[in-house]
Write an enzyme that holds these catalytic residues in place. Sequence first.
Site, PDB file in Angstrom:
ATOM      1  CE  LYS A 189      50.252  39.782  46.782  1.00 62.57           C
ATOM      2  NZ  LYS A 189      50.551  39.150  45.523  1.00 62.57           N
TER       3      LYS A 189
HETATM    4  C1  LIG Z   1      50.400  38.094  44.545  1.00 64.79           C
HETATM    5  C2  LIG Z   1      51.527  37.370  43.946  1.00 64.79           C
HETATM    6  C3  LIG Z   1      51.598  37.121  42.561  1.00 64.79           C
HETATM    7  C4  LIG Z   1      50.477  37.416  41.606  1.00 64.79           C
HETATM    8  O1  LIG Z   1      50.016  38.700  41.639  1.00 64.79           O
HETATM    9  P1  LIG Z   1      48.515  39.038  41.140  1.00 64.79           P
HETATM   10  O2  LIG Z   1      48.519  40.524  41.071  1.00 64.79           O
HETATM   11  O3  LIG Z   1      47.600  38.500  42.186  1.00 64.79           O
HETATM   12  O4  LIG Z   1      48.320  38.382  39.829  1.00 64.79           O
HETATM   13  C5  LIG Z   1      52.749  36.507  42.081  1.00 64.79           C
HETATM   14  N1  LIG Z   1      53.756  36.144  42.887  1.00 64.79           N
HETATM   15  C6  LIG Z   1      53.710  36.348  44.223  1.00 64.79           C
HETATM   16  C7  LIG Z   1      54.873  35.948  45.053  1.00 64.79           C
HETATM   17  C8  LIG Z   1      52.585  36.943  44.794  1.00 64.79           C
HETATM   18  O5  LIG Z   1      52.522  37.120  46.120  1.00 64.79           O
END
Ligand SMILES: *Cc1c(COP(=O)(O)O)cnc(C)c1O
Length: 379
Positions: A189
């Site tokens: 991210k």
């Molecule tokens: C990565 C992601 C999540 C979940 O995040 P985590 O930190 O991996 O639990 C939820 N929604 C979207 C759109 C994502 O890309």
Amino acid sequence: MRCRVSEQICIPYGRQSVDEADIQAVVDVLRSGWLTTGPAIESFEKAVANFVEGAHAVAVSSGTAALHAAMYAIGIGSGDEVIVPPMTFVSTANAVIFQGGTPVFSDVRAEDLLIDPLLIEEKITSRTKAIIAVDYADQPCDYKALRKIADKHGIYLLSDACHSLGATYQGRPCGGLADLTVFSFHPVKPITTAEGGMVVTNSAEFAERLYRFRTHGITTDHWQRSEQAAWRYDMVDLGYNYRMSDIHAALGMSQLMKISDWISRRQKVASAYDLAFSGSVIAPLRCRDEVSHAYHLYVVRVPNREAVFKRLRSKGIGCNVHYLPVYLHSYYQQRLGLPPGHCAHAEAAYAEILTLPIFPGLTCEQQQRVTSALLEIIQ
Ligand SMILES: *Cc1c(COP(=O)(O)O)cnc(C)c1O
């Protein structure tokens, strides 16, 4: 991400950047004596709230925990429906189910794969409590149109901004555009805490509920009790241990300092891809004028996606596919049994989309390898 070709020539689709300052920030917490629920959490929460122009930010252990906490904050329970796009990571819809609700899938627009405001109203029933907008790839949704629909029907507007920390919509950052906004700090991210998430809201009442939910439904945490020299606590509702540690928060804080540079770098990579593919059959998704797209993902549509995907992977290029429409996963097929064609745009896109490597540390040489490999395969 793993790669079968030797590490040296493998280019992942996303990758964190960690420098000496990040490492030092983590070491400093380890030496400080407060490993969790301490001062680093509060600093990180304040910094994120400030950066996204939201009033309150509550740090949790993952983006998924953040989505779950948001569902709790708005009171989702058995029988409630929440409208979600199918073109997202599974946890957007899973969070609705965690609280006993039902996700209702509403299709995306073909050109940018964002939830289509024109299709939402026909999905609204007397049970609908909220819409979760997903800023797919890092491009903010049409928040103005979505807000109008939410207000008209008296439902909440939530933003799954797990891709879009640092992106803006009509000059305003993702974070204050919805009633609650959720971020993830997983390594792929925009910034990372290894694992971690955050919920941002302008409502003090929601913030209170979020704090409570992340720590067992208890009204004070260990840090507050220590500050007040008090032992008494009360569990007022069922909550979880969704806390973020100070080690993670310190890493996030150090990462946040660099986000603007990283976004410019991602935007440069995206422009270079746009240029390289112009005039070819490789079609990037549309980016609207009213947003600043921070390019968490760079997604193109290509013919024969499966074959292209395999050939790129065999050349050590870690392309990916985001996403299989959520309701087509086995669990959702068993639970909801939605027929193929339920969201036609998402399914048609799914057959063609390919995510190409994009991250701040991607070198020009690496990017050239990706573009020439793809152009060569496509011919
Ligand atoms: C990565 C992601 C999540 C979940 O995040 P985590 O930190 O991996 O639990 C939820 N929604 C979207 C759109 C994502 O890309």
